[in-house]
Design a protein around this motif. Structure first.
Motif, mmCIF file in Angstrom:
data_model
loop_
_atom_site.group_PDB
_atom_site.id
_atom_site.type_symbol
_atom_site.label_atom_id
_atom_site.label_comp_id
_atom_site.label_asym_id
_atom_site.label_seq_id
_atom_site.Cartn_x
_atom_site.Cartn_y
_atom_site.Cartn_z
ATOM 1 N N SER A 26 0.909 -0.983 0.529
ATOM 2 C CA SER A 26 0.136 -0.141 -0.165
ATOM 3 C C SER A 26 0.917 1.596 -0.124
ATOM 4 N N LYS A 27 0.533 1.975 -0.581
ATOM 5 C CA LYS A 27 1.382 3.602 -1.417
ATOM 6 C C LYS A 27 1.051 4.774 0.296
ATOM 7 N N GLN A 28 -0.705 3.507 1.352
ATOM 8 C CA GLN A 28 -0.852 4.573 2.305
ATOM 9 C C GLN A 28 0.563 5.015 4.020
ATOM 10 N N GLU A 29 0.306 6.287 4.138
ATOM 11 C CA GLU A 29 1.396 5.327 5.651
ATOM 12 C C GLU A 29 0.936 5.386 6.511
ATOM 13 N N TYR A 30 -0.645 5.766 6.582
ATOM 14 C CA TYR A 30 -1.354 4.839 7.836
ATOM 15 C C TYR A 30 -2.172 3.379 7.835
ATOM 16 N N VAL A 31 -2.410 2.998 8.292
ATOM 17 C CA VAL A 31 -3.347 1.612 8.871
ATOM 18 C C VAL A 31 -4.058 2.154 9.531
ATOM 19 N N LEU A 32 -5.725 1.900 8.993
ATOM 20 C CA LEU A 32 -6.844 2.184 10.600
ATOM 21 C C LEU A 32 -7.673 0.563 10.417
ATOM 22 N N LEU A 33 -6.646 0.310 11.990
ATOM 23 C CA LEU A 33 -7.518 -0.837 11.688
ATOM 24 C C LEU A 33 -8.874 -0.710 12.360
ATOM 25 N N VAL A 34 -10.372 -1.828 12.091
ATOM 26 C CA VAL A 34 -11.691 -1.239 12.275
ATOM 27 C C VAL A 34 -12.552 -2.575 12.635
ATOM 28 N N ASP A 35 -12.815 -2.777 13.701
ATOM 29 C CA ASP A 35 -13.903 -3.891 13.843
ATOM 30 C C ASP A 35 -15.342 -3.943 13.489
ATOM 31 N N SER A 45 -10.939 12.447 10.293
ATOM 32 C CA SER A 45 -10.260 13.707 10.004
ATOM 33 C C SER A 45 -9.517 14.513 11.159
ATOM 34 N N LYS A 46 -11.005 14.364 12.056
ATOM 35 C CA LYS A 46 -10.104 14.692 13.846
ATOM 36 C C LYS A 46 -9.546 13.761 14.226
ATOM 37 N N LEU A 47 -9.965 12.547 13.795
ATOM 38 C CA LEU A 47 -9.073 11.150 14.450
ATOM 39 C C LEU A 47 -7.368 11.493 14.303
ATOM 40 N N PHE A 48 -7.283 12.247 13.105
ATOM 41 C CA PHE A 48 -5.918 11.848 12.196
ATOM 42 C C PHE A 48 -5.692 13.135 12.571
ATOM 43 N N ASN A 49 -6.168 14.091 12.584
ATOM 44 C CA ASN A 49 -5.111 15.190 13.241
ATOM 45 C C ASN A 49 -5.162 15.310 14.973
ATOM 46 N N PHE A 50 -5.672 14.430 15.399
ATOM 47 C CA PHE A 50 -5.441 14.586 17.021
ATOM 48 C C PHE A 50 -3.883 13.615 16.728
ATOM 49 N N HIS A 51 -4.168 12.616 16.347
ATOM 50 C CA HIS A 51 -3.120 11.960 15.948
ATOM 51 C C HIS A 51 -1.629 12.686 15.959
ATOM 52 N N GLU A 52 -1.574 12.852 15.065
ATOM 53 C CA GLU A 52 -0.651 14.503 14.068
ATOM 54 C C GLU A 52 -0.186 15.229 15.213
ATOM 55 N N GLU A 53 -1.100 16.477 16.055
ATOM 56 C CA GLU A 53 -0.731 16.874 16.839
ATOM 57 C C GLU A 53 0.258 15.973 18.229
ATOM 58 N N LYS A 54 -0.612 15.103 18.525
ATOM 59 C CA LYS A 54 -0.287 14.495 19.668
ATOM 60 C C LYS A 54 1.592 13.170 18.964
ATOM 61 N N ASN A 98 -13.482 3.947 30.085
ATOM 62 C CA ASN A 98 -12.432 4.006 28.634
ATOM 63 C C ASN A 98 -12.717 2.840 28.558
ATOM 64 N N TYR A 99 -13.678 2.299 27.666
ATOM 65 C CA TYR A 99 -12.614 1.144 26.660
ATOM 66 C C TYR A 99 -12.838 1.181 25.520
ATOM 67 N N SER A 100 -12.268 0.856 25.243
ATOM 68 C CA SER A 100 -11.350 0.457 22.968
ATOM 69 C C SER A 100 -12.898 0.433 22.562
ATOM 70 N N ALA A 101 -13.080 1.152 21.372
ATOM 71 C CA ALA A 101 -13.756 0.487 20.690
ATOM 72 C C ALA A 101 -13.531 -0.123 19.495
ATOM 73 N N ASN A 102 -12.718 -0.113 19.448
ATOM 74 C CA ASN A 102 -11.739 -0.963 18.609
ATOM 75 C C ASN A 102 -11.747 0.068 17.266
ATOM 76 N N ILE A 103 -10.877 0.670 17.187
ATOM 77 C CA ILE A 103 -10.540 1.219 16.299
ATOM 78 C C ILE A 103 -9.401 2.177 16.257
ATOM 79 N N ILE A 104 -8.178 1.948 15.380
ATOM 80 C CA ILE A 104 -6.454 1.955 16.564
ATOM 81 C C ILE A 104 -6.199 2.125 14.943
ATOM 82 N N LEU A 105 -5.522 3.862 14.897
ATOM 83 C CA LEU A 105 -4.358 4.420 14.237
ATOM 84 C C LEU A 105 -3.120 4.108 14.173
ATOM 85 N N ILE A 106 -2.643 3.436 13.451
ATOM 86 C CA ILE A 106 -1.322 3.619 13.376
ATOM 87 C C ILE A 106 -0.315 3.854 12.096
ATOM 88 N N ARG A 107 0.815 3.978 12.179
ATOM 89 C CA ARG A 107 1.493 4.226 10.725
ATOM 90 C C ARG A 107 2.511 2.667 10.469
#
Length: 176
Positions: A26-35, A45-54, A98-107
């Motif tokens: 894949s040419k994408q920089e990120y992988v988004l895992l979602v059950d 977009s807010k999730l990605f922005n948060f990820h980059e800001e942090k 605070n429980y995981s919603a099984n949505i995980i963003l990772i490079r």
């Protein structure tokens, strides 16, 4: 022995390893895992922005409330900056967590490295080996998924979620 053709529902490391060729190309920089059993309206977009800001290595979307009764559900302990400080797995409590919603963003590159390391070390459990085992090694953050969310864990929760969506406020929150 022949390669196992069926995966245990909780064998996320092996499932990701089996599609690593696809991920690697894949040419994408990120992988988004979602059950597939997650129901929520999340602004990615807010999730990605948060990820980059942090400057996060991993960002896990979470909800606050009664944790689903699924195996391997992660309860997240977060500091005031939403950085993960601890992970409980299969926490048995009637209190809100605070429980995981099984949505995980990772490079992509980090996911590839973590999966390859896990396979070489014969690690099997994503939550224990890759998340809980890296709390103090990686920058892992939680991103709150506000609004209506549900995780389908059984026929009973499927029915309950459908009944909740008859409430116009919940329906509007999910589909707007």
């Amino acid at each position: 022995t022949p390669r196992q053709t069926e995966l245990d529902a909780n064998d996320r490391i092996e499932a990701l390893n089996r599609i690593m060729d696809f991920i690697s190309h894949s040419k994408q920089e990120y992988v988004l895992l979602v059950d597939s059993n997650v129901i929520c309206n999340i602004d990615l977009s807010k999730l990605f922005n948060f990820h980059e800001e942090k400057n996060a290595d991993i960002t896990i979307a979470y909800a606050n409330g009664k944790a689903p009764k699924l195996e391997r559900t992660m309860a997240l302990s977060l500091d005031e900056n939403d950085k993960l400080t601890g992970v409980g797995i299969d926490v048995k409590t009637d209190s809100d967590v605070n429980y995981s919603a099984n949505i995980i963003l990772i490079r992509k590159a980090l996911l590839e490295r973590l999966i390859n390391e896990a396979i070489s070390l014969n690690h099997k459990d994503f939550e224990t080996d890759l998340v809980q085992g890296n709390v103090n090694k990686l920058n892992i953050y939680g991103f709150e998924a506000t609004g209506y969310s549900a995780i389908i864990e059984s026929m009973e929760s499927y029915f309950k979620t459908n009944m909740e969506l008859l409430n116009p406020d919940n329906c509007d929150d999910l589909f707007n």
